[in-house]
Design an enzyme around this catalytic site. Structure first.
Site, PDB file in Angstrom:
ATOM      1  N   LYS A 177      -7.430  -1.298  15.869  1.00 60.31           N
ATOM      2  CA  LYS A 177      -8.135  -2.246  14.986  1.00 60.31           C
ATOM      3  C   LYS A 177      -7.336  -3.558  14.972  1.00 60.31           C
ATOM      4  CE  LYS A 177      -8.576  -4.030  11.250  1.00 60.31           C
ATOM      5  NZ  LYS A 177      -8.637  -5.519  11.088  1.00 60.31           N
ATOM      6  N   GLU A 252       5.409  -1.288   9.988  1.00 64.15           N
ATOM      7  CA  GLU A 252       6.254  -2.450  10.314  1.00 64.15           C
ATOM      8  C   GLU A 252       5.770  -3.567   9.409  1.00 64.15           C
ATOM      9  OE1 GLU A 252       8.702  -2.305  12.403  1.00 64.15           O
ATOM     10  OE2 GLU A 252       8.250  -0.414  13.384  1.00 64.15           O
ATOM     11  N   CYS A 286       7.616 -11.839  11.534  1.00 65.50           N
ATOM     12  CA  CYS A 286       8.126 -10.940  10.487  1.00 65.50           C
ATOM     13  C   CYS A 286       9.643 -10.991  10.387  1.00 65.50           C
ATOM     14  CB  CYS A 286       7.667  -9.521  10.777  1.00 65.50           C
ATOM     15  SG  CYS A 286       8.041  -9.041  12.457  1.00 65.50           S
ATOM     16  N   GLU A 385       8.252 -13.632   1.300  1.00 67.38           N
ATOM     17  CA  GLU A 385       7.972 -14.098   2.654  1.00 67.38           C
ATOM     18  C   GLU A 385       6.930 -15.223   2.604  1.00 67.38           C
ATOM     19  OE1 GLU A 385       5.829 -11.186   5.046  1.00 67.38           O
ATOM     20  OE2 GLU A 385       7.234 -11.607   6.672  1.00 67.38           O
TER      21      GLU A 385
HETATM   22  P1  NAD Z   1      -2.290  -8.021   6.672  1.00 67.47           P
HETATM   23  O1  NAD Z   1      -1.584  -6.909   5.995  1.00 67.47           O
HETATM   24  O2  NAD Z   1      -3.134  -8.919   5.867  1.00 67.47           O
HETATM   25  O3  NAD Z   1      -3.238  -7.467   7.835  1.00 67.47           O
HETATM   26  C1  NAD Z   1      -2.756  -6.656   8.862  1.00 67.47           C
HETATM   27  C2  NAD Z   1      -3.871  -5.797   9.383  1.00 67.47           C
HETATM   28  O4  NAD Z   1      -4.275  -4.895   8.370  1.00 67.47           O
HETATM   29  C3  NAD Z   1      -5.122  -6.573   9.801  1.00 67.47           C
HETATM   30  O5  NAD Z   1      -5.657  -5.997  10.955  1.00 67.47           O
HETATM   31  C4  NAD Z   1      -6.046  -6.364   8.615  1.00 67.47           C
HETATM   32  O6  NAD Z   1      -7.409  -6.442   8.942  1.00 67.47           O
HETATM   33  C5  NAD Z   1      -5.688  -4.950   8.209  1.00 67.47           C
HETATM   34  N1  NAD Z   1      -6.031  -4.588   6.828  1.00 67.47           N
HETATM   35  C6  NAD Z   1      -6.205  -5.419   5.760  1.00 67.47           C
HETATM   36  N2  NAD Z   1      -6.523  -4.695   4.659  1.00 67.47           N
HETATM   37  C7  NAD Z   1      -6.537  -3.400   5.022  1.00 67.47           C
HETATM   38  C8  NAD Z   1      -6.755  -2.167   4.340  1.00 67.47           C
HETATM   39  N3  NAD Z   1      -7.042  -2.130   3.031  1.00 67.47           N
HETATM   40  N4  NAD Z   1      -6.661  -1.014   5.026  1.00 67.47           N
HETATM   41  C9  NAD Z   1      -6.348  -1.024   6.336  1.00 67.47           C
HETATM   42  N5  NAD Z   1      -6.140  -2.142   7.054  1.00 67.47           N
HETATM   43  C10 NAD Z   1      -6.215  -3.327   6.406  1.00 67.47           C
HETATM   44  O7  NAD Z   1      -1.152  -8.831   7.438  1.00 67.47           O
HETATM   45  P2  NAD Z   1      -1.343 -10.121   8.333  1.00 67.47           P
HETATM   46  O8  NAD Z   1      -1.549 -11.276   7.410  1.00 67.47           O
HETATM   47  O9  NAD Z   1      -2.305  -9.872   9.429  1.00 67.47           O
HETATM   48  O10 NAD Z   1       0.087 -10.209   9.025  1.00 67.47           O
HETATM   49  C11 NAD Z   1       1.159 -10.818   8.416  1.00 67.47           C
HETATM   50  C12 NAD Z   1       2.141  -9.773   7.911  1.00 67.47           C
HETATM   51  O11 NAD Z   1       2.524  -8.895   8.966  1.00 67.47           O
HETATM   52  C13 NAD Z   1       3.420 -10.398   7.439  1.00 67.47           C
HETATM   53  O12 NAD Z   1       3.790  -9.852   6.202  1.00 67.47           O
HETATM   54  C14 NAD Z   1       4.431 -10.020   8.510  1.00 67.47           C
HETATM   55  O13 NAD Z   1       5.738  -9.970   8.073  1.00 67.47           O
HETATM   56  C15 NAD Z   1       3.923  -8.717   8.977  1.00 67.47           C
HETATM   57  N6  NAD Z   1       4.388  -8.438  10.333  1.00 67.47           N
HETATM   58  C16 NAD Z   1       5.371  -7.502  10.519  1.00 67.47           C
HETATM   59  C17 NAD Z   1       5.850  -7.226  11.795  1.00 67.47           C
HETATM   60  C18 NAD Z   1       6.937  -6.205  11.999  1.00 67.47           C
HETATM   61  O14 NAD Z   1       7.157  -5.798  13.142  1.00 67.47           O
HETATM   62  N7  NAD Z   1       7.627  -5.759  10.985  1.00 67.47           N
HETATM   63  C19 NAD Z   1       5.304  -7.883  12.886  1.00 67.47           C
HETATM   64  C20 NAD Z   1       4.308  -8.811  12.679  1.00 67.47           C
HETATM   65  C21 NAD Z   1       3.847  -9.072  11.383  1.00 67.47           C
END
Ligand code: NAD
Length: 491
Positions: A177, A252, A286, A385
């Protein structure tokens, strides 16, 4: 360019017929629409993945055979390098040279896990020494099952591959997804799956919003494991959904990573790594080192050089030559970052450089690289963040203070230290409570090395052999070889 859902080896329209617009953040133009799934499509995708896992050849074939498919994936990614990199720039906004890295790393990731699949085929079991010689035992590693992979928008293709490559290598089947903000490049994995003849149902790709597709995927009883990268609040919701039927989960999540610079560090190198640590990928990383702690003796000079160099960074469309800072991924994220800067000002921080929309660019979500000082330790700018090109700089006096400030966070993803005193750097590296530690640099990431965080930065590790173990179950098989009968009930 494929825009439909990829389920059971077919490109299909969503059951409810929805679409999502895809916006170029450099121009604010909608340049594509992709099919948007719902719970009904997730259900079909999970059934396909379940059937492929329970009855198909994929988990049953030797790892060396799966390795051949993975190497074909690697080659197909390389064949598409330029097209995929350009697509990533248009979808996410990042500068082209960075998109080029992502695609090259993704190809390398398929090769790396192909090698581990080969290794698994060579050593499928490990003998276990037992104190009781009436038994012999061995540990066998097996694919974990059906994996739901939910990924963010900051490295759309690479994050997909960090999950898909080890999962497929292990013999799992996958429902992927992608993020609704960057849905395009992941679909290429479906096109590649077709091209390399991956058995149907082994890889399924369903675009859609979090609530409409991510949530039903994490709640689906047919899924054995969720592998998630994204924010802490979403990670927490996913973990709760997985708790209901005890799904395995790896997370992650976010970070607020510190970078400690001692006054014996070479100043220009320090400034270079601070810039890279927070401004590559527009700070939407991240592991970005967003809290920089500089020892008193060089603090003022570091601040001055950092501001000078920040102002020179070329901002613009990621496709333009020489651009080092592209647009923020979306209007919502852009507004969030500007709001975080305003709030930091209200909380008493000083904007030493940047802090505004980039001047002269009237279309696109462009922000100036921003340096904040005097940031209160209890303010959101220091503790939360921001996920944008915003760095907080703070002086410290000695090693103990630096370690205390660095570790004072609910996150623990990455941390960096810079010093020419090797022993001190090693001491500080050991004291950091973080899963990824860099000495005399910030951000280099290697497929071979484990990736993941302490505390609220997540659970589990991706990449390296640790990332492979994420997708394997371990089974013990113990055989009775005693010469005498067991004789407990029947004497
Ligand atoms: P997000 O949590 O908003 O979304 C991530 C994914 O989760 C998307 O595909 C989204 O559609 C999905 N999602 C949203 N609500 C959901 C739910 N209720 N159930 C299941 N899936 C759902 O994050 P984002 O804004 O896309 O990404 C930014 C975040 O990701 C930042 O906090 C960043 O630090 C983190 N990040 C972490 C790493 C790592 O390796 N630790 C790498 C990249 C990004």
């Amino acid at each position: 360019m494929q825009t439909e859902l990829y389920i059971n080896g077919q490109w299909v329209a969503p059951v409810l017929g929805g679409t999502l617009p895809v916006i170029d953040p450099a121009t604010e133009q909608v340049f594509a629409h992709v099919a948007a799934g719902s719970a009904a499509d997730i259900d079909q995708a999970v059934h396909a993945a379940r059937a492929a896992f329970d009855h198909g050849p994929w988990p049953r074939m030797p790892g060396s055979e799966r390795a051949r498919y993975l190497r074909a994936f690697a080659q197909a990614v390389r064949d598409r390098q330029d097209r995929l990199a350009a697509l990533e720039v248009r979808d996410n906004g990042k500068p082209l040279p960075e998109a080029d890295w992502d695609i090259a790393d993704a190809a390398g990731c398929f090769d790396f896990y192909a090698n581990l699949a080969d290794e698994l085929a060579r050593t499928p079991e490990e003998p276990i020494e037992l104190p009781d010689t009436r038994f012999v035992s061995k540990a066998v590693r097996e694919p974990l099952g059906v994996v739901g992979a939910i990924i963010p928008w900051n490295f759309p293709f690479l994050m997909a591959v960090w999950k898909v490559a080890p999962a497929l290598a292990a013999g799992c089947t996958v429902v992927l997804k992608p993020s609704e903000l960057t849905p395009l490049s992941a679909l290429e994995l479906g096109a590649i799956a077709d091209e390399v003849g991956l058995p149907p149902g082994v890889l399924n790709i369903v675009n859609g919003t979090g609530p409409q597709t991510g949530q039903p995927l994490s709640e689906h009883a047919g899924v054995d494991k969720i592998a998630f990268t994204g924010s802490v609040p979403t990670g927490s919701r996913i973990m709760a959904a997985c708790a209901r039927d005890i799904k395995t989960v790896s997370l992650e999540l976010g970070g607020k990573s510190p970078f400690v610079i001692f006054d014996d560090a070479p100043l220009e190198d320090a400034v270079e790594w601070i810039l890279f640590g927070i401004f590559w990928n527009q700070g939407q990383v991240c592991s970005a080192t967003s809290r920089v702690l500089v020892q008193q003796g060089i603090y003022e000079r570091v601040l001055q050089r950092l501001c000078e160099e920040s102002r020179k960074i070329r901002i613009g469309n990621g496709m333009d030559k020489g651009v080092l800072l592209g647009p923020i991924v979306s209007r919502a994220q852009y507004d969030r970052i500007l709001h975080a800067i305003d709030r930091a000002r209200d909380d008493g921080a000083t904007v030493a450089s940047g802090g505004r929309a980039a001047p002269g660019l009237d279309k696109g979500y462009f922000l100036e690289p921003t340096v904040l000082t005097d940031v209160p330790l209890d303010s959101a700018a220091w503790t939360e963040e921001i996920f944008g090109p915003v760095v907080c700089l703070r002086p410290f006096t000695d090693e103990d203070e630096a370690i205390r400030l660095a570790n004072d966070s609910r996150f623990g993803l990455a941390a960096a230290v810079m010093s020419t005193d090797f022993e001190r750097a090693e001491r500080v590296a050991a004291a950091f409570r973080a899963g990824i530690v860099w000495i005399n640099c910030s951000q280099p990431t290697f497929t071979e090395a484990p990736w993941g965080g302490y505390r609220q930065s997540g659970i589990g590790r991706e990449l390296g052999r640790w990332g492979f173990d994420n997708y394997l179950e371990t089974k013990q098989i113990t055989r009775f070889v005693g010469q005498e009968p067991w004789g407990w009930y029947i004497a």
